[in-house]
Design a protein around this motif. Structure first.
Motif, PDB file in Angstrom:
ATOM      1  N   SER A  10     -31.426 -29.638 -24.401  1.00 45.58           N
ATOM      2  CA  SER A  10     -29.966 -29.823 -24.411  1.00 45.58           C
ATOM      3  C   SER A  10     -29.401 -29.589 -25.816  1.00 45.58           C
ATOM      4  O   SER A  10     -28.275 -29.133 -25.961  1.00 45.58           O
ATOM      5  CB  SER A  10     -29.600 -31.209 -23.892  1.00 45.58           C
ATOM      6  N   ASP A  36     -28.933 -21.488 -10.052  1.00 49.62           N
ATOM      7  CA  ASP A  36     -28.801 -22.940 -10.127  1.00 49.62           C
ATOM      8  C   ASP A  36     -29.035 -23.399 -11.561  1.00 49.62           C
ATOM      9  O   ASP A  36     -29.725 -22.735 -12.326  1.00 49.62           O
ATOM     10  CB  ASP A  36     -29.825 -23.610  -9.196  1.00 49.62           C
ATOM     11  N   LYS A  38     -30.102 -27.045 -13.588  1.00 48.66           N
ATOM     12  CA  LYS A  38     -30.588 -28.408 -13.398  1.00 48.66           C
ATOM     13  C   LYS A  38     -30.754 -29.047 -14.762  1.00 48.66           C
ATOM     14  O   LYS A  38     -31.303 -28.439 -15.671  1.00 48.66           O
ATOM     15  CB  LYS A  38     -31.927 -28.388 -12.670  1.00 48.66           C
ATOM     16  N   MET A  39     -30.262 -30.279 -14.910  1.00 53.41           N
ATOM     17  CA  MET A  39     -30.474 -30.999 -16.162  1.00 53.41           C
ATOM     18  C   MET A  39     -31.300 -32.230 -15.856  1.00 53.41           C
ATOM     19  O   MET A  39     -30.922 -33.053 -15.029  1.00 53.41           O
ATOM     20  CB  MET A  39     -29.167 -31.416 -16.816  1.00 53.41           C
ATOM     21  N   ILE A  46     -32.694 -28.570 -19.846  1.00 47.90           N
ATOM     22  CA  ILE A  46     -31.867 -27.851 -18.887  1.00 47.90           C
ATOM     23  C   ILE A  46     -32.682 -26.679 -18.352  1.00 47.90           C
ATOM     24  O   ILE A  46     -33.248 -25.911 -19.121  1.00 47.90           O
ATOM     25  CB  ILE A  46     -30.564 -27.365 -19.543  1.00 47.90           C
ATOM     26  N   ASN A 114     -23.261 -41.741 -14.303  1.00 46.33           N
ATOM     27  CA  ASN A 114     -24.440 -41.049 -14.802  1.00 46.33           C
ATOM     28  C   ASN A 114     -25.651 -41.967 -14.808  1.00 46.33           C
ATOM     29  O   ASN A 114     -26.749 -41.552 -14.468  1.00 46.33           O
ATOM     30  CB  ASN A 114     -24.190 -40.495 -16.200  1.00 46.33           C
ATOM     31  N   GLU A 121     -32.270 -40.784  -9.357  1.00 45.90           N
ATOM     32  CA  GLU A 121     -33.231 -39.716  -9.632  1.00 45.90           C
ATOM     33  C   GLU A 121     -34.622 -40.299  -9.864  1.00 45.90           C
ATOM     34  O   GLU A 121     -35.628 -39.725  -9.451  1.00 45.90           O
ATOM     35  CB  GLU A 121     -32.786 -38.913 -10.859  1.00 45.90           C
ATOM     36  N   SER A 133     -33.250 -30.222  -7.753  1.00 49.23           N
ATOM     37  CA  SER A 133     -32.256 -30.209  -8.824  1.00 49.23           C
ATOM     38  C   SER A 133     -31.217 -31.273  -8.491  1.00 49.23           C
ATOM     39  O   SER A 133     -30.874 -31.485  -7.326  1.00 49.23           O
ATOM     40  CB  SER A 133     -31.598 -28.836  -8.956  1.00 49.23           C
ATOM     41  N   THR A 135     -27.378 -32.815  -9.379  1.00 47.71           N
ATOM     42  CA  THR A 135     -26.078 -32.620 -10.006  1.00 47.71           C
ATOM     43  C   THR A 135     -25.106 -33.654  -9.445  1.00 47.71           C
ATOM     44  O   THR A 135     -25.288 -34.139  -8.329  1.00 47.71           O
ATOM     45  CB  THR A 135     -25.509 -31.210  -9.744  1.00 47.71           C
ATOM     46  N   LYS A 137     -21.342 -34.279  -8.192  1.00 48.58           N
ATOM     47  CA  LYS A 137     -20.149 -33.584  -7.713  1.00 48.58           C
ATOM     48  C   LYS A 137     -19.252 -34.632  -7.077  1.00 48.58           C
ATOM     49  O   LYS A 137     -19.620 -35.220  -6.063  1.00 48.58           O
ATOM     50  CB  LYS A 137     -20.537 -32.504  -6.707  1.00 48.58           C
ATOM     51  N   LEU A 141     -24.153 -37.646  -5.643  1.00 45.13           N
ATOM     52  CA  LEU A 141     -25.278 -37.014  -6.317  1.00 45.13           C
ATOM     53  C   LEU A 141     -25.792 -35.958  -5.356  1.00 45.13           C
ATOM     54  O   LEU A 141     -26.178 -36.280  -4.227  1.00 45.13           O
ATOM     55  CB  LEU A 141     -26.380 -38.033  -6.633  1.00 45.13           C
TER      56      LEU A 141
END
Length: 181
Positions: A10, A36, A38-39, A46, A114, A121, A133, A135, A137, A141
Protein backbone atom coordinates in the motif's frame (compact mmCIF):
# COMPACT_ATOMS: atom_id res chain seq x y z
CA UNK A 1 -7.68 -18.42 -18.22
CA UNK A 2 -5.28 -15.74 -19.35
CA UNK A 3 -5.07 -13.93 -16.02
CA UNK A 4 -2.22 -12.92 -13.70
CA UNK A 5 -1.88 -11.12 -10.38
CA UNK A 6 0.16 -8.00 -9.63
CA UNK A 7 1.04 -7.34 -5.99
CA UNK A 8 1.99 -3.98 -4.51
CA UNK A 9 2.45 -2.73 -0.98
CA UNK A 10 0.00 0.00 0.00
CA UNK A 11 2.97 2.33 0.58
CA UNK A 12 4.05 1.84 -3.06
CA UNK A 13 0.56 2.79 -4.30
CA UNK A 14 0.54 5.90 -2.09
CA UNK A 15 3.95 6.95 -3.48
CA UNK A 16 2.64 6.44 -7.01
CA UNK A 17 -0.48 8.52 -6.31
CA UNK A 18 1.67 11.29 -4.82
CA UNK A 19 3.71 11.42 -8.04
CA UNK A 20 6.96 10.23 -6.51
CA UNK A 21 9.54 8.49 -8.69
CA UNK A 22 8.46 5.09 -9.96
CA UNK A 23 11.06 2.34 -9.51
CA UNK A 24 9.72 0.00 -12.16
CA UNK A 25 9.19 0.06 -15.90
CA UNK A 26 5.96 -1.29 -17.20
CA UNK A 27 6.36 -4.41 -19.29
CA UNK A 28 2.61 -4.93 -19.32
CA UNK A 29 1.00 -5.86 -22.64
CA UNK A 30 -1.00 -3.18 -24.44
CA UNK A 31 -4.27 -5.16 -24.29
CA UNK A 32 -4.32 -5.46 -20.49
CA UNK A 33 -7.67 -5.49 -18.68
CA UNK A 34 -8.06 -4.83 -14.96
CA UNK A 35 -10.55 -7.38 -13.59
CA UNK A 36 -10.38 -6.95 -9.83
CA UNK A 37 -8.56 -5.13 -7.04
CA UNK A 38 -8.12 -6.68 -3.62
CA UNK A 39 -6.61 -5.07 -0.54
CA UNK A 40 -5.49 -7.28 2.30
CA UNK A 41 -5.81 -4.98 5.31
CA UNK A 42 -3.70 -7.21 7.53
CA UNK A 43 -0.64 -7.44 5.28
CA UNK A 44 -1.27 -3.96 3.74
CA UNK A 45 -0.89 -5.48 0.28
CA UNK A 46 -2.90 -4.64 -2.84
CA UNK A 47 -3.44 -7.34 -5.45
CA UNK A 48 -4.56 -6.49 -8.98
CA UNK A 49 -6.02 -9.26 -11.13
CA UNK A 50 -5.26 -8.57 -14.78
CA UNK A 51 -6.04 -10.29 -18.07
CA UNK A 52 -4.36 -10.20 -21.47
CA UNK A 53 -4.56 -12.32 -24.61
CA UNK A 54 -0.75 -12.41 -24.67
CA UNK A 55 -0.59 -14.29 -21.34
CA UNK A 56 -0.12 -18.05 -21.47
CA UNK A 57 -3.39 -19.90 -20.88
CA UNK A 58 -3.57 -21.76 -17.55
CA UNK A 59 -6.03 -24.38 -16.36
CA UNK A 60 -9.06 -23.03 -14.52
CA UNK A 61 -8.50 -24.88 -11.23
CA UNK A 62 -4.92 -23.68 -10.77
CA UNK A 63 -4.03 -20.57 -8.73
CA UNK A 64 -3.27 -17.43 -10.72
CA UNK A 65 0.47 -16.89 -11.29
CA UNK A 66 2.09 -13.57 -10.38
CA UNK A 67 3.14 -11.14 -13.11
CA UNK A 68 6.59 -9.64 -12.55
CA UNK A 69 7.17 -6.02 -13.48
CA UNK A 70 10.58 -5.07 -14.84
CA UNK A 71 12.55 -3.22 -12.17
CA UNK A 72 14.74 -0.20 -12.89
CA UNK A 73 17.95 -0.57 -10.90
CA UNK A 74 19.40 2.86 -11.64
CA UNK A 75 16.83 5.65 -11.83
CA UNK A 76 19.48 8.12 -13.05
CA UNK A 77 20.15 5.89 -16.08
CA UNK A 78 16.60 6.54 -17.26
CA UNK A 79 16.17 10.32 -17.20
CA UNK A 80 12.71 11.66 -17.80
CA UNK A 81 12.31 13.73 -20.93
CA UNK A 82 11.18 17.31 -20.54
CA UNK A 83 8.68 18.74 -22.98
CA UNK A 84 10.14 20.82 -25.81
CA UNK A 85 7.27 23.29 -25.58
CA UNK A 86 7.42 26.03 -22.97
CA UNK A 87 4.50 26.09 -20.59
CA UNK A 88 2.99 29.38 -19.51
CA UNK A 89 2.47 29.52 -15.79
CA UNK A 90 -0.96 30.71 -14.74
CA UNK A 91 -1.27 32.13 -11.25
CA UNK A 92 -4.53 31.40 -9.45
CA UNK A 93 -6.68 34.38 -8.57
CA UNK A 94 -8.09 34.55 -5.05
CA UNK A 95 -11.82 33.93 -4.79
CA UNK A 96 -13.87 35.43 -2.02
CA UNK A 97 -15.99 32.96 -0.11
CA UNK A 98 -19.32 34.25 1.11
CA UNK A 99 -20.33 33.48 4.67
CA UNK A 100 -23.34 31.49 3.42
CA UNK A 101 -21.31 28.88 1.55
CA UNK A 102 -19.90 26.10 3.69
CA UNK A 103 -16.29 25.11 2.93
CA UNK A 104 -15.82 21.81 1.18
CA UNK A 105 -14.51 19.19 3.57
CA UNK A 106 -14.13 15.52 2.82
CA UNK A 107 -16.54 13.18 4.55
CA UNK A 108 -14.89 11.35 7.40
CA UNK A 109 -14.18 7.68 6.75
CA UNK A 110 -16.07 5.40 9.08
CA UNK A 111 -13.34 3.39 10.78
CA UNK A 112 -15.91 1.21 12.52
CA UNK A 113 -17.05 -0.22 9.16
CA UNK A 114 -13.46 -1.01 8.17
CA UNK A 115 -12.73 -2.60 11.53
CA UNK A 116 -15.94 -4.61 11.32
CA UNK A 117 -15.07 -5.71 7.77
CA UNK A 118 -11.60 -6.78 8.95
CA UNK A 119 -13.17 -8.83 11.72
CA UNK A 120 -15.42 -10.51 9.15
CA UNK A 121 -12.45 -11.16 6.88
CA UNK A 122 -10.66 -12.85 9.79
CA UNK A 123 -13.55 -15.33 10.08
CA UNK A 124 -12.19 -17.00 6.95
CA UNK A 125 -9.15 -19.27 7.09
CA UNK A 126 -5.90 -17.99 5.50
CA UNK A 127 -6.35 -20.54 2.70
CA UNK A 128 -9.87 -19.26 2.02
CA UNK A 129 -8.69 -15.62 2.05
CA UNK A 130 -6.22 -16.48 -0.74
CA UNK A 131 -9.20 -17.51 -2.90
CA UNK A 132 -11.33 -14.41 -2.17
CA UNK A 133 -11.31 -10.65 -2.63
CA UNK A 134 -12.93 -8.38 -0.06
CA UNK A 135 -14.34 -4.92 -0.81
CA UNK A 136 -16.73 -2.58 0.97
CA UNK A 137 -19.66 -1.32 -1.10
CA UNK A 138 -22.17 0.90 0.68
CA UNK A 139 -23.14 -1.03 3.84
CA UNK A 140 -22.02 -4.44 2.59
CA UNK A 141 -18.80 -6.40 2.57
CA UNK A 142 -18.57 -7.88 -0.93
CA UNK A 143 -16.73 -11.21 -1.07
CA UNK A 144 -15.79 -12.35 -4.59
CA UNK A 145 -14.06 -15.58 -5.55
CA UNK A 146 -10.72 -14.94 -7.27
CA UNK A 147 -10.57 -18.39 -8.83
CA UNK A 148 -13.05 -21.16 -9.51
CA UNK A 149 -14.11 -22.68 -6.19
CA UNK A 150 -14.74 -26.40 -6.06
CA UNK A 151 -14.89 -28.09 -2.67
CA UNK A 152 -14.11 -24.80 -0.88
CA UNK A 153 -17.40 -23.18 -1.96
CA UNK A 154 -19.53 -24.97 0.64
CA UNK A 155 -17.22 -24.06 3.54
CA UNK A 156 -17.00 -20.42 2.43
CA UNK A 157 -20.77 -20.22 1.90
CA UNK A 158 -21.35 -21.62 5.40
CA UNK A 159 -19.01 -19.00 6.90
CA UNK A 160 -20.76 -16.19 4.98
CA UNK A 161 -24.20 -17.40 6.08
CA UNK A 162 -23.02 -17.56 9.72
CA UNK A 163 -22.12 -13.84 9.36
CA UNK A 164 -25.61 -13.03 8.04
CA UNK A 165 -24.55 -12.88 4.39
CA UNK A 166 -26.00 -14.38 1.24
CA UNK A 167 -24.91 -15.54 -2.23
CA UNK A 168 -25.81 -13.12 -5.04
CA UNK A 169 -26.01 -14.85 -8.42
CA UNK A 170 -25.18 -12.56 -11.33
CA UNK A 171 -25.13 -13.02 -15.11
CA UNK A 172 -21.36 -12.66 -15.32
CA UNK A 173 -20.02 -12.32 -11.78
CA UNK A 174 -21.54 -13.92 -8.69
CA UNK A 175 -20.47 -12.99 -5.17
CA UNK A 176 -21.42 -12.99 -1.52
CA UNK A 177 -22.62 -9.90 0.31
CA UNK A 178 -22.51 -9.53 4.07
CA UNK A 179 -24.27 -6.61 5.76
CA UNK A 180 -21.88 -4.53 7.84
CA UNK A 181 -24.38 -3.62 10.55
Amino acid sequence: MKMRTLKFSSERIVEFLQGKTCTFASNLPSDIELLDVKMDLLSRQITLIIRSNSFEDIAEGLPLPDFSLTAITDVAAHPTQKPAVSVQRIEPTPVSVSSQVAPLTPKPIQPSLNRYATKMENEFSPDQRQLLSFTIKENYLIVKPVTFLKAEWEDINETVRSLGGRWVKGDIISYWEIPLQ
